[in-house]
Design an enzyme around this catalytic site. Structure first.
Site, PDB file in Angstrom:
ATOM      1  N   ASP A  18      -9.475  15.637  -4.620  1.00  0.00           N
ATOM      2  CA  ASP A  18      -9.352  16.718  -5.599  1.00  0.00           C
ATOM      3  C   ASP A  18      -8.591  16.285  -6.856  1.00  0.00           C
ATOM      4  O   ASP A  18      -8.581  16.999  -7.860  1.00  0.00           O
ATOM      5  CB  ASP A  18      -8.634  17.924  -4.968  1.00  0.00           C
ATOM      6  CG  ASP A  18      -9.469  18.570  -3.866  1.00  0.00           C
ATOM      7  OD1 ASP A  18     -10.702  18.391  -3.867  1.00  0.00           O
ATOM      8  OD2 ASP A  18      -8.886  19.251  -3.003  1.00  0.00           O
ATOM      9  N   SER A  66     -14.695  14.821   5.848  1.00  0.00           N
ATOM     10  CA  SER A  66     -14.446  16.152   5.285  1.00  0.00           C
ATOM     11  C   SER A  66     -13.593  16.965   6.242  1.00  0.00           C
ATOM     12  O   SER A  66     -13.998  17.231   7.382  1.00  0.00           O
ATOM     13  CB  SER A  66     -15.778  16.874   5.036  1.00  0.00           C
ATOM     14  OG  SER A  66     -15.548  18.272   4.935  1.00  0.00           O
ATOM     15  N   LYS A 113     -18.369  19.382  -5.208  1.00  0.00           N
ATOM     16  CA  LYS A 113     -17.175  20.229  -5.328  1.00  0.00           C
ATOM     17  C   LYS A 113     -17.534  21.471  -6.156  1.00  0.00           C
ATOM     18  O   LYS A 113     -18.704  21.765  -6.347  1.00  0.00           O
ATOM     19  CB  LYS A 113     -16.021  19.417  -5.937  1.00  0.00           C
ATOM     20  CG  LYS A 113     -15.575  18.259  -5.044  1.00  0.00           C
ATOM     21  CD  LYS A 113     -15.040  18.763  -3.722  1.00  0.00           C
ATOM     22  CE  LYS A 113     -14.647  17.633  -2.792  1.00  0.00           C
ATOM     23  NZ  LYS A 113     -14.299  18.110  -1.457  1.00  0.00           N
TER      24      LYS A 113
END
Ligand code: S3P
Length: 437
Positions: A324, A171, A351
């Site tokens: 994404d 991340s 998310k």
């Protein structure tokens, strides 16, 4: 928003600025000495949340249509905000700013909208606590509102300990929070992540005069280390177009028959450009034109033509470079011949929505053959898709991915709460309309 079947998309489009890079340009500009000038900044709600937070901490930020001027006050120039910092819908604002706030001589509280306040924050609370920060989840559930306490005399700087942190997740938000706290630490701070995530923080911090080094290990993991820093120095930043926003137009150009689109100024940093590799594996016709760079980030114009796609497997080290884009990839897979397997992507669950759930629900509603799994989904492509009502669950990426699905599906698709696109792409529907004549 109502979307009808398209018979072809044509023309050129300039993609708005990269969201990740826009956030960082304001944050690092605020911590630098002097005035940072930012062009092609993303005027999305998320980046405006970052601007709001730094204004609340005494930083003068001029926001004009041509450029942003951040009048930085140095690493120790922030002042205590009058109230809670509003981080809106933005995970990047929350997690990166927490690293910065850990090194400040005042206490702060951060809070956002319902989605933001249900996203996991333990992943940053743990390393920042190890560095000596007192960071608490107000409701005790590991989520925002977060309180960053200050126990010294007012105005005294906390002394953060340097650590070598091994993150369980790849991340960039966790990595960046630790590196930013590392600016204020008593020695070299290191973060190792299981696979390399987007490296905009490392590239841009070095541009501002910090000393960040990345080592890629043989097993695919990567370590970023940062030296504590005396000062950062203002600079000019030209934000490249956001590949995560370009993704919708890339997919539209590929899926809608008789289309040809020139998508200008797309950031193609390899830690972000996994989508392009997946498109190639699916048989997409995409040509790179004009490869160059903007503020240390590689860019290109992409010429995209309608293509017959086939299924592929998306797994492993590439996942952080396209996390994404997975809702959009899943839609492309539904229109492709054969089976696409997406795995190693459990991060989708945390998310703006649980995107395994929201993506598969919307695909099923349109008639696709898709099965959710623990860490991704399996899509058997080729079922004809039909328009229907799509619940975006206020997730900008779901709204945009299924708007594109609607262009390639039969009948009318209605995207509920489609204004949630404002988070990352306020002009999305206007730009789409201009190409869809
Ligand atoms: C981001 C990192 C990614 C990404 C998010 C933006 C960033 O999140 O999904 O949209 O700017 O650092 P994670 O770091 O949680 O994977």
């Amino acid at each position: 928003m109502e979307i009808h079947t398209s018979h072809g998309l044509h023309g050129e489009i300039e993609i708005p600025g990269d969201k990740s890079i826009s956030h960082r340009s304001v944050m690092f500009g605020a911590l630098a000495k002097g005035t940072t000038e930012i062009t092609h900044f993303l005027q999305g709600a998320d980046c405006l949340s970052t601007i709001g937070c730094f204004r609340a901490m005494g930083i003068e930020i001029e926001n004009t249509p041509e450029k942003i001027l951040v009048h930085g006050r140095g690493l120790h120039g922030l002042t205590a905000p009058a109230g809670t910092l509003d981080v809106g819908n933005s995970g990047t604002t929350t997690r990166l700013i927490s690293g910065i706030l850990s090194g400040q001589p005042f206490a702060t509280t951060l809070s956002g909208d319902a989605s933001l306040n249900s996203r996991p924050m333990k992943r940053i609370m743990e390393p920042l606590s190890l560095m000596g920060a007192d960071i608490q989840s107000q409701n005790g559930n590991g989520c925002a509102p977060l309180q960053i306490n200050h126990h010294l005399n007012p105005g005294s700087h906390p002394e953060l300990k340097h650590i070598h942190y091994r993150s369980r997740v790849a991340s960039a938000q966790v990595k960046s929070a630790v590196l930013l706290a590392g600016l204020y630490a008593d020695g070299v701070t290191e973060v190792t992540e299981p696979t390399l995530s987007r490296n905009h923080t490392e590239l841009m911090l070095n541009g501002f005069g910090a000393n960040v080094i990345t080592i890629n290990h043989d097993d695919g993991s990567a370590t970023a280390s940062i030296q504590p820093c005396e000062e950062l120095f203002a600079r000019q930043i030209q934000v490249p177009g956001d590949i995560s926003s370009a993704a919708y137009f890339i997919a539209a150009g590929l899926l809608v028959p008789n289309s040809e689109l020139l998508i200008r100024n797309v950031g193609i940093n390899p830690t972000r450009a996994g989508l392009l590799e997946v498109c190639r594996a699916m048989g997409a016709d995409i040509t790179y034109v004009n490869q160059t760079s903007a503020s240390g980030e590689p860019t290109a114009d992409l010429l995209v033509r309608s293509s017959s796609l086939h299924g592929t497997t998306v797994e492993g080290a590439i996942i952080p470079a396209l996390i994404d884009e997975i809702p959009m990839i899943a839609v492309m897979a539904a229109f492709a011949e054969g089976t696409t397997v997406i795995k190693d992507a459990a991060e989708l669950k945390v998310k703006e929505t649980d995107r395994i759930k929201t993506t598969t629900e919307a695909l099923l509603a349109m008639g696709a053959d898709v099965v959710p799994t623990e860490d991704g989904m399996i899509i058997h492509g080729g079922n004809p898709l039909h328009g229907t009502d799509i619940n975006s669950y206020l997730d900008h990426r779901i709204a945009m991915a299924f708007s594109i699905a609607g262009l390639a599906a039969a009948g009318t698709t209605t995207i509920q709460d489609s204004r949630c696109v404002d988070v990352s792409y306020p002009e999305f529907y206007k730009s789409l309309g201009a190409l869809n004549q």
